[in-house]
Motif scaffolding. Structure first.
Motif, PDB file in Angstrom:
ATOM      1  N   VAL A   1      30.827 -88.382   4.470  1.00 30.17           N
ATOM      2  CA  VAL A   1      31.735 -88.522   5.606  1.00 30.17           C
ATOM      3  C   VAL A   1      32.132 -87.144   6.106  1.00 30.17           C
ATOM      4  O   VAL A   1      32.610 -86.307   5.342  1.00 30.17           O
TER       5      VAL A   1
ATOM      6  N   HIS B   1      34.124 -84.052   8.139  1.00 34.39           N
ATOM      7  CA  HIS B   1      35.501 -83.690   8.471  1.00 34.39           C
ATOM      8  C   HIS B   1      35.595 -83.637   9.987  1.00 34.39           C
ATOM      9  O   HIS B   1      35.081 -82.722  10.626  1.00 34.39           O
ATOM     10  N   LEU B   2      36.252 -84.627  10.563  1.00 34.18           N
ATOM     11  CA  LEU B   2      36.318 -84.718  12.011  1.00 34.18           C
ATOM     12  C   LEU B   2      37.260 -83.670  12.576  1.00 34.18           C
ATOM     13  O   LEU B   2      38.327 -83.389  12.011  1.00 34.18           O
TER      14      LEU B   2
ATOM     15  N   THR C   1      38.637 -84.360  18.388  1.00 35.76           N
ATOM     16  CA  THR C   1      37.963 -85.654  18.464  1.00 35.76           C
ATOM     17  C   THR C   1      38.928 -86.784  18.140  1.00 35.76           C
ATOM     18  O   THR C   1      38.978 -87.808  18.828  1.00 35.76           O
ATOM     19  N   ILE C   2      39.703 -86.614  17.083  1.00 34.08           N
ATOM     20  CA  ILE C   2      40.668 -87.647  16.681  1.00 34.08           C
ATOM     21  C   ILE C   2      41.686 -87.881  17.789  1.00 34.08           C
ATOM     22  O   ILE C   2      41.992 -89.027  18.143  1.00 34.08           O
TER      23      ILE C   2
ATOM     24  N   SER D   1      37.379 -96.915   6.296  1.00 37.64           N
ATOM     25  CA  SER D   1      38.101 -95.661   6.181  1.00 37.64           C
ATOM     26  C   SER D   1      38.505 -95.156   7.554  1.00 37.64           C
ATOM     27  O   SER D   1      37.991 -95.596   8.586  1.00 37.64           O
TER      28      SER D   1
ATOM     29  N   ALA E   1      37.858 -92.234   8.889  1.00 33.82           N
ATOM     30  CA  ALA E   1      36.744 -91.552   9.553  1.00 33.82           C
ATOM     31  C   ALA E   1      35.759 -92.548  10.150  1.00 33.82           C
ATOM     32  O   ALA E   1      35.275 -92.364  11.269  1.00 33.82           O
ATOM     33  N   ASP E   2      35.455 -93.639   9.407  1.00 36.68           N
ATOM     34  CA  ASP E   2      34.512 -94.635   9.917  1.00 36.68           C
ATOM     35  C   ASP E   2      35.031 -95.297  11.185  1.00 36.68           C
ATOM     36  O   ASP E   2      34.283 -95.535  12.141  1.00 36.68           O
TER      37      ASP E   2
ATOM     38  N   VAL F   1      37.263 -94.048  13.339  1.00 35.57           N
ATOM     39  CA  VAL F   1      37.263 -93.076  14.434  1.00 35.57           C
ATOM     40  C   VAL F   1      35.861 -92.907  15.010  1.00 35.57           C
ATOM     41  O   VAL F   1      35.671 -92.837  16.229  1.00 35.57           O
ATOM     42  N   LEU F   2      34.851 -92.868  14.135  1.00 37.36           N
ATOM     43  CA  LEU F   2      33.475 -92.732  14.607  1.00 37.36           C
ATOM     44  C   LEU F   2      33.048 -93.951  15.431  1.00 37.36           C
ATOM     45  O   LEU F   2      32.391 -93.816  16.475  1.00 37.36           O
TER      46      LEU F   2
ATOM     47  N   VAL G   1      31.753 -86.192  19.642  1.00 36.64           N
ATOM     48  CA  VAL G   1      32.236 -86.011  18.269  1.00 36.64           C
ATOM     49  C   VAL G   1      32.037 -84.574  17.825  1.00 36.64           C
ATOM     50  O   VAL G   1      30.935 -84.035  17.882  1.00 36.64           O
TER      51      VAL G   1
ATOM     52  N   THR H   1      32.742 -81.960  14.512  1.00 38.50           N
ATOM     53  CA  THR H   1      33.089 -81.883  13.096  1.00 38.50           C
ATOM     54  C   THR H   1      33.312 -80.433  12.720  1.00 38.50           C
ATOM     55  O   THR H   1      32.909 -79.511  13.432  1.00 38.50           O
TER      56      THR H   1
END
Length: 641
Positions: free
Chosen positions: A3, A5-6, A10-11, A82, A84-85, A87-88, A98, A100
């Motif tokens: 996974v 690190h975003l 992006t978040i 999760s 991260a999942d 958000v993606l 996106v 990272t």
């Protein structure tokens, strides 16, 4: 893949673009209420909606289980994914670039994110290939089929982007792989080609078929339905499950129908592609088609996003297979139907015709619109099916039909709706003998209510008996009604205050008294009376222990919305209930004191208590008459359902 690190940018952008209504409405049937939306909470079982979604605040909150948060939090909870999942996934959905924090991970991530984009591109090119092939000499038979047999206009053919898959085994493969340069593996992932047994070469999945593109709600082609032009089986062949295409969740023509569904406040569901296409051509553009599977709750929820009345009409074939399909569809969405979250109707065209055949015989959409207007409610249709071919003069047939009626009516949540159909079924079972209707209705109710005894403390208002079995239940219901009306009806607050003051009444139950105190505190601070509801609701977020008992008062369902139409009567009836409970308490107290009084030594005191008892009993009789006039219908329909 590890996974990534975003990047915070992006978040933040995902949070800004992800709309809470769009996200939640895929899982919860939402109904507009003021500025917000309400529905049944997906995180715990409930009968009355306590789940609220605020578009203005981009937040959701459940007043029953206290679940709350933003769109990301909702998907984390509902999908068990999760951060991260989620958000993606939202980044893909809302086309957010996106970033990272590790450059090497970013390259791999962007490769994965671009897979769906490349599949969209491949499927779109395939659609254009099929459209072009329809106009070539090899596609003339398919074009003639559309124009002559299906009687479709050029406008409709182009509007639905209909095409033709050539008969060759590698026509599309050669075009996409050899000419356009896409890898065979990627074209296979798009569901367009298959690998031969033993590996090696590939061949086209669709050959010598009329091609019908299947689009998502945004209008992007994600798959195809292919109809054979000969005797090849199956007659219709759909794309396989792919990264883009999930047959059980898609509805054909939804992209073209959603605007009309909102305008007409109605969705029509048919079985076949050409039923939907013909209805659109006839101007009945609120039509979609299922894709060869039983209509699912997920598909219905998609439709309910676009209609306020939640009206869905199923138009399946009138033959045995169509009837079975309709029953299967009802079974799959029974939970929504019994709770009244979908106003489901069943349309069967006379003489066993499907929609396409019917339109060809009428040469107009008006007769079909008339059938839509007359389509029976799904419960009426099911009752018709129970009676079909049955002779109620025969004891075994009568018993079987009555038993099936009990099974059909028992799960209905709305008490007034259940009572309506109990009486309806009682009339049918009475076979024209009006003197038997009441007896038949009583028999049905006994069987229906036998497994439904839960009690008010378990959330089932059906167990509240009328008129006088439980002062606590009576008081709970009356106080709840007054508080709900006070919160939702600013123009009647003065009437409630006046009635309570003149009769020297107050709220007795602790949780209602607590809410009344909070209302008084907030009311002194708000300038606009219309803001009272939202301000009290916000204040209550601080008092979680009290919320389960009070959360339903902040929401309106269809029953309580109807109550608002009779607000003055409801207020007077509830006030009468409160006063009656107080009178009963005073009567019991006077009775106790009368029993303790020494008649020989203090006859005047004994007589006084006796007079008090008579006075209170007389007042109770007056209040009972007042309650019967103003509130009996409200209670008998099952307040709070």
């Amino acid at each position: 893949m590890k996974v990534p690190h975003l990047h915070p940018d992006t978040i933040d952008e995902v949070k800004q673009r992800a709309d809470i209504y769009d996200v939640v409405s895929e899982y919860v049937v939402l109904k507009k209420q003021g500025k917000d939306f309400v529905g049944l909470c997906p995180f715990h079982d409930e009968k009355s909606p306590s789940f609220s979604v605020s578009s203005a605040k981009q937040l959701y909150y459940c007043f029953g289980c206290q679940a709350g948060g933003n769109a990301i939090k909702f998907l984390m909870e509902i999908r068990q994914q999760s951060f991260a999942d989620v958000v993606l996934d939202l980044a893909r959905r809302y086309q957010v670039p996106v970033k990272t924090l590790e450059p090497e991970q970013r390259q791999e991530l962007e490769r994965q994110l671009s897979l769906r984009d490349r599949l969209y591109e491949i499927v779109a090119i395939a659609r254009s290939f099929f459209e072009h092939a329809l106009r070539q000499p090899e596609g003339l038979a398919a074009l003639d089929y559309l124009q002559a047999q299906r009687q479709l206009s050029e406008e409709t053919i182009q509007g639905f982007q209909l095409g033709y898959a050539p008969a060759g085994w590698e026509s599309l493969y050669g075009y996409l792989v050899e000419q356009k340069g896409f890898s065979a593996q990627l074209v296979e992932k798009a569901g367009l080609i298959k690998q031969r047994k033993g590996g090696g070469s590939y061949y086209d999945r669709f050959r010598d078929r009329l091609m019908i593109p299947i689009n998502d709600a945004q209008g992007r082609t994600i798959g195809f339905g292919g109809r054979t032009l000969g005797d090849e089986q199956p007659k219709y062949l759909n794309s396989p499950e792919t990264e883009l295409f999930d047959k059980g969740k898609m509805l054909f023509a939804l992209d073209k129908a959603k605007g009309a569904i909102a305008k007409e406040d109605q969705a029509v569901v048919v079985e076949g592609y050409f039923d939907a296409i013909s209805l659109h051509a006839a101007g009945i553009t609120q039509t979609v088609a299922s894709l060869g599977t039983a209509l699912s709750a997920d598909q219905v929820r998609q439709l309910l996003r676009y209609t306020d009345s939640k009206q869905v009409v199923l138009n399946f074939d009138a033959d045995a297979a169509g009837t079975t399909a309709a029953q299967r569809a009802i079974d799959s969405i029974a939970d929504l139907a019994f709770k009244g979250q979908v106003q489901l109707r069943i349309l069967h065209i006379p003489d066993g015709k499907d929609a396409d055949e019917f339109l060809k015989t009428t040469n107009s959409g008006e007769p079909y619109r008339q059938l839509l207007a007359e389509a029976p409610f799904w419960l009426d249709w099911r009752i018709q099916q129970l009676l079909a071919g049955q002779n109620l003069q025969q004891p075994t047939s009568y018993q079987q039909v009555a038993l099936e009626m009990v099974k059909l009516l028992s799960p209905i949540v709305s008490r007034d709706l259940r009572m309506y159909y109990v009486n309806r079924c009682a009339e049918l079972l009475s076979q024209g003998n009006s003197t038997l209707v009441a007896l038949r209705a009583q028999d049905l109710l006994k069987q229906i209510n036998r497994p439904r005894r839960k009690g008010i403390h378990e959330g089932d208002r059906d167990s509240v008996k009328l008129p006088l079995t439980s002062d606590l239940s009576l008081l709970d219901i009356a106080e709840s009604l007054l508080l709900r009306l006070y919160l939702h009806c600013p123009h009647y607050r003065e009437l409630i205050l006046t009635e309570m003051w003149e009769r020297d009444l107050d709220f007795s139950l602790s949780h209602h008294r607590f809410l009344w105190q909070q209302i008084a505190a907030v009311e002194s601070e708000v300038a606009d009376p219309a803001d009272l509801l939202s301000k009290v609701q916000e204040r209550f977020l601080q008092f979680n222990p009290e919320m389960p008992k009070l959360s339903e008062l902040f929401l309106l369902n269809e029953k309580s919305e109807r109550d608002l139409l009779n607000t003055p009567l409801m207020i007077k009836g509830a006030i009468a209930c409160l006063e009656r409970v107080m009178c009963e308490k005073r009567s019991q107290m006077s009775l106790q004191l009368w029993r303790e009084t020494d008649w020989e030594n203090d006859p005047e005191r004994a007589k006084y208590y006796q007079q008090q008892i008579y006075a209170e009993k007389a007042r109770i009789q007056e209040l009972d008459r007042e309650r019967q006039v103003n509130l009996y219908n409200w209670l008998s329909m099952g307040y709070g359902e």
